[in-house]
Design a protein around this motif. Structure first.
Motif, PDB file in Angstrom:
ATOM      1  N   VAL A 258       0.812  -1.212   0.000  1.00 24.29           N
ATOM      2  CA  VAL A 258       0.000   0.000   0.000  1.00 24.29           C
ATOM      3  C   VAL A 258       0.849   1.267   0.000  1.00 24.29           C
ATOM      4  N   GLN A 259       1.990   1.243   0.679  1.00 19.87           N
ATOM      5  CA  GLN A 259       2.831   2.437   0.794  1.00 19.87           C
ATOM      6  C   GLN A 259       3.495   2.818  -0.520  1.00 19.87           C
ATOM      7  N   GLU A 260       3.470   1.920  -1.500  1.00 21.17           N
ATOM      8  CA  GLU A 260       4.056   2.200  -2.806  1.00 21.17           C
ATOM      9  C   GLU A 260       3.010   2.591  -3.838  1.00 21.17           C
ATOM     10  N   LEU A 261       1.765   2.198  -3.610  1.00 18.06           N
ATOM     11  CA  LEU A 261       0.773   2.223  -4.687  1.00 18.06           C
ATOM     12  C   LEU A 261      -0.260   3.342  -4.611  1.00 18.06           C
ATOM     13  N   ILE A 262      -0.508   3.879  -3.427  1.00 14.64           N
ATOM     14  CA  ILE A 262      -1.537   4.921  -3.322  1.00 14.64           C
ATOM     15  C   ILE A 262      -1.055   6.199  -4.010  1.00 14.64           C
ATOM     16  N   ALA A 263      -1.892   6.745  -4.890  1.00 15.65           N
ATOM     17  CA  ALA A 263      -1.605   8.016  -5.564  1.00 15.65           C
ATOM     18  C   ALA A 263      -2.803   8.940  -5.394  1.00 15.65           C
ATOM     19  N   TYR A 264      -2.541  10.166  -4.989  1.00 17.31           N
ATOM     20  CA  TYR A 264      -3.615  11.145  -4.810  1.00 17.31           C
ATOM     21  C   TYR A 264      -3.862  11.875  -6.131  1.00 17.31           C
ATOM     22  N   LYS A 265      -4.932  12.615  -6.188  1.00 22.19           N
ATOM     23  CA  LYS A 265      -5.282  13.310  -7.424  1.00 22.19           C
ATOM     24  C   LYS A 265      -5.163  14.824  -7.264  1.00 22.19           C
ATOM     25  N   LYS A 266      -4.441  15.431  -8.191  1.00 26.86           N
ATOM     26  CA  LYS A 266      -4.387  16.889  -8.268  1.00 26.86           C
ATOM     27  C   LYS A 266      -5.592  17.445  -9.016  1.00 26.86           C
ATOM     28  N   TYR A 267      -6.167  16.624  -9.889  1.00 27.31           N
ATOM     29  CA  TYR A 267      -7.239  17.094 -10.760  1.00 27.31           C
ATOM     30  C   TYR A 267      -8.485  16.232 -10.542  1.00 27.31           C
ATOM     31  N   PRO A 268      -9.682  16.831 -10.532  1.00 29.83           N
ATOM     32  CA  PRO A 268     -10.910  16.069 -10.257  1.00 29.83           C
ATOM     33  C   PRO A 268     -11.486  15.404 -11.501  1.00 29.83           C
ATOM     34  N   CYS A 269     -10.725  14.481 -12.057  1.00 32.33           N
ATOM     35  CA  CYS A 269     -11.149  13.765 -13.263  1.00 32.33           C
ATOM     36  C   CYS A 269     -10.471  12.402 -13.280  1.00 32.33           C
ATOM     37  N   CYS A 270     -10.875  11.572 -14.237  1.00 29.63           N
ATOM     38  CA  CYS A 270     -10.324  10.221 -14.332  1.00 29.63           C
ATOM     39  C   CYS A 270      -8.798  10.253 -14.373  1.00 29.63           C
ATOM     40  N   TYR A 271      -8.174   9.335 -13.650  1.00 31.88           N
ATOM     41  CA  TYR A 271      -6.708   9.308 -13.540  1.00 31.88           C
ATOM     42  C   TYR A 271      -6.042   9.057 -14.888  1.00 31.88           C
ATOM     43  N   GLY A 272      -6.773   8.500 -15.828  1.00 28.62           N
ATOM     44  CA  GLY A 272      -6.216   8.295 -17.161  1.00 28.62           C
ATOM     45  C   GLY A 272      -5.828   9.579 -17.859  1.00 28.62           C
ATOM     46  N   ASN A 273      -6.324  10.724 -17.367  1.00 33.47           N
ATOM     47  CA  ASN A 273      -5.954  12.025 -17.919  1.00 33.47           C
ATOM     48  C   ASN A 273      -4.685  12.606 -17.306  1.00 33.47           C
ATOM     49  N   HIS A 274      -4.257  12.106 -16.153  1.00 34.64           N
ATOM     50  CA  HIS A 274      -3.287  12.838 -15.349  1.00 34.64           C
ATOM     51  C   HIS A 274      -1.874  12.838 -15.925  1.00 34.64           C
ATOM     52  N   SER A 275      -1.448  11.784 -16.566  1.00 37.66           N
ATOM     53  CA  SER A 275      -0.129  11.793 -17.205  1.00 37.66           C
ATOM     54  C   SER A 275      -0.105  12.858 -18.292  1.00 37.66           C
ATOM     55  N   MET A 276      -1.147  12.891 -19.108  1.00 36.68           N
ATOM     56  CA  MET A 276      -1.244  13.901 -20.151  1.00 36.68           C
ATOM     57  C   MET A 276      -1.265  15.300 -19.559  1.00 36.68           C
ATOM     58  N   LEU A 277      -2.083  15.510 -18.514  1.00 36.88           N
ATOM     59  CA  LEU A 277      -2.217  16.839 -17.925  1.00 36.88           C
ATOM     60  C   LEU A 277      -0.911  17.332 -17.325  1.00 36.88           C
ATOM     61  N   ASP A 278      -0.210  16.469 -16.592  1.00 35.28           N
ATOM     62  CA  ASP A 278       1.081  16.883 -16.021  1.00 35.28           C
ATOM     63  C   ASP A 278       2.055  17.279 -17.120  1.00 35.28           C
ATOM     64  N   GLY A 279       2.095  16.491 -18.181  1.00 32.21           N
ATOM     65  CA  GLY A 279       3.006  16.794 -19.280  1.00 32.21           C
ATOM     66  C   GLY A 279       2.629  18.067 -20.010  1.00 32.21           C
ATOM     67  N   LEU A 280       1.364  18.212 -20.338  1.00 30.04           N
ATOM     68  CA  LEU A 280       0.901  19.377 -21.089  1.00 30.04           C
ATOM     69  C   LEU A 280       1.053  20.666 -20.287  1.00 30.04           C
ATOM     70  N   LEU A 281       0.621  20.651 -19.033  1.00 32.54           N
ATOM     71  CA  LEU A 281       0.723  21.854 -18.204  1.00 32.54           C
ATOM     72  C   LEU A 281       2.183  22.248 -17.978  1.00 32.54           C
ATOM     73  N   SER A 282       3.067  21.251 -17.897  1.00 34.66           N
ATOM     74  CA  SER A 282       4.495  21.521 -17.760  1.00 34.66           C
ATOM     75  C   SER A 282       5.041  22.210 -19.015  1.00 34.66           C
TER      76      SER A 282
END
Length: 456
Positions: A258-282
């Protein structure tokens, strides 16, 4: 009696907080803090209000708090409501087998309040439930986009039953029966992603876990071969030759994950968007790119991606599962926020225009780069002056994973805003102080008094 089933039940009964790594306790304490805030925010959403009204009308013995609802009800009903509110915004954490905390926290709080459990009891039961769910998942080749059942619901019910059994101090036979009972409770379908029913999947899993443990405690008997049998839970959900029962127990707690796998969300949407969002916003920030400078944005997606369910979303909830919409949001308005996912916002002409700049490139099933859903989402920004900028953020490097922590300021800021949607300002500060260190609370009922609210 199934050997796999018996070994899992014994592990649940025999495992204690003393054998769990401190890092696991630390991460789960963070996850609980985050989830309380997300649940308070969810209680103020349309689906939250519906499920809160349902609970008020249903009544029930007032033994368990409804977070943000201003009332108590039966443990099973409280778990249903809190689990649904906790997943209402798709702002809750991910890891291991779906959305764990929006299932496990409502389960443990509902039982914990009834029996007067401590914060450490809640953490212990949560971790045990998480590890059981993860063991079942990793021992299979389950893919929700292929089988059609939401993984949070599939594994969540079993995890919740394990956690509830631990809190109730059921013996191995009773614990095995609780798991056998919950094995007969259904799972949500993926087609309901992007609707009010997806949050209900989490609530139902939590409710089912509570019910199963309580029924087993009272003596209800289920099959003891619900995993090993070809007519059992694993074969029904995973399919022929798609799981390994020995692997289900081989690594339970050895090590803990559990200590390796839990990830919180910065954005209130499906996690499938988050890699794209981090990259694009960067990219946008690093190169000081304005919307007017952009000719187009190219985004790669797996053919199995859940964020391609709604290419042109018609509702705010559909927008959470649309990579096109989230890309448009990022280039037009910056990081997605709660207010971006309303039915009115998705119809905004400015965002409709921005979506025309987004080009989705689907990696086909047979492409050599299509190894799974957790590949980095490559995003390329093309400017009108001819320059291009690309980035692909690996999933383990998304901000707010354990490998790339968000930090205390990020977690606390998210909690304070979310909690303020259901609680007055002074109560938000009190709740933050207590829930951030829930392991120090001697009776969980005192902490729940701070977040039950008045149902405003």
């Amino acid at each position: 009696m199934g050997k796999t089933e018996e070994r899992i039940a014994r592990w649940i009964v025999e495992t204690s907080l003393e054998t769990i790594p401190p890092d696991a306790v630390r991460v789960v304490e963070e996850a609980i803090f985050d989830q309380i805030g997300v649940t308070l925010a969810g209680a103020a959403q349309p689906v939250g209000k519906i499920i809160l009204d349902y609970g008020r009308e249903a009544g029930g013995t007032p033994e368990a708090s409804v977070i943000g609802g201003g009332y108590k009800t039966s443990p099973a009903l409280a778990a249903l409501i809190n689990g649904t509110c906790g997943h209402a915004l798709d702002y809750d954490d991910v890891g291991g087998w779906g959305h764990p905390t929006t299932v496990l926290l409502p389960t443990t709080l509902a039982i914990g309040e009834k029996i007067g459990a401590s914060g450490r009891d809640i953490i212990e039961a949560y971790i045990i439930g998480f590890e059981v769910g993860y063991a079942l998942n990793r021992s299979s080749r389950y893919n929700q986009m292929v089988r059609g059942f939401h993984s949070t619901a599939v594994f969540g019910g079993m995890a919740a039953a394990a956690a509830a059994s631990k809190l109730l101090r059921l013996n191995p036979q009773q614990t095995m029966m609780a798991l056998g009972i919950v094995a007969s409770m259904g799972a949500g379908i993926v087609q309901n992603f992007g609707t009010m029913v997806k949050p209900l999947h989490a609530g139902l899993a939590a409710r089912n876990g509570v019910m199963a443990a309580q029924l087993a405690q009272k003596g209800m008997v289920a099959s003891s071969q619900f995993l090993e049998s070809r007519a059992g839970w694993a074969h029904a959900y995973f399919g022929e030759d798609a799981y390994d029962t020995e692997a289900m127990v081989r690594g339970l707690g050895n090590p803990f994950h559990v200590q390796e796998l839990i990830a919180y969300k910065k954005y209130p949407c499906c996690y499938g968007n988050h890699s794209m969002l981090d990259g694009l916003l960067s990219i946008l920030k690093e190169h000081n790119i304005r919307y007017e400078d952009i000719a187009g944005v190219d985004v790669e997606q797996s053919y199995l991606s859940v964020v391609m369910l709604y290419d042109r979303p018609a509702t705010g909830l559909e927008g959470k599962f649309s990579v096109r919409y989230n890309t448009a949001l990022a280039i037009r308005e910056g990081a997605p926020r709660i207010e971006h996912f309303t039915d009115e916002k998705v119809k905004d002409p400015a965002l409709q225009e921005a979506m025309e700049k987004v080009h989705i490139h689907v990696r086909p099933k047979w492409a050599p780069t299509t190894g799974g859903l957790r590949e980095p989402t490559a995003v390329t920004v093309r400017l009108k002056d001819g320059r291009t900028f690309s980035k692909a953020v690996p999933w383990e490097q998304i901000v707010a994973t354990q490998q790339n922590p968000w930090g205390e300021e990020g977690l606390r800021g998210k909690f304070m805003f979310n909690a303020s949607l259901s609680l007055p300002k002074e109560r938000v500060a009190q709740a933050a102080q207590v829930w951030r260190h829930i392991g120090q609370v001697g009776d969980i009922r005192t902490a729940l008094d701070l977040v039950r609210g008045d149902g405003r």
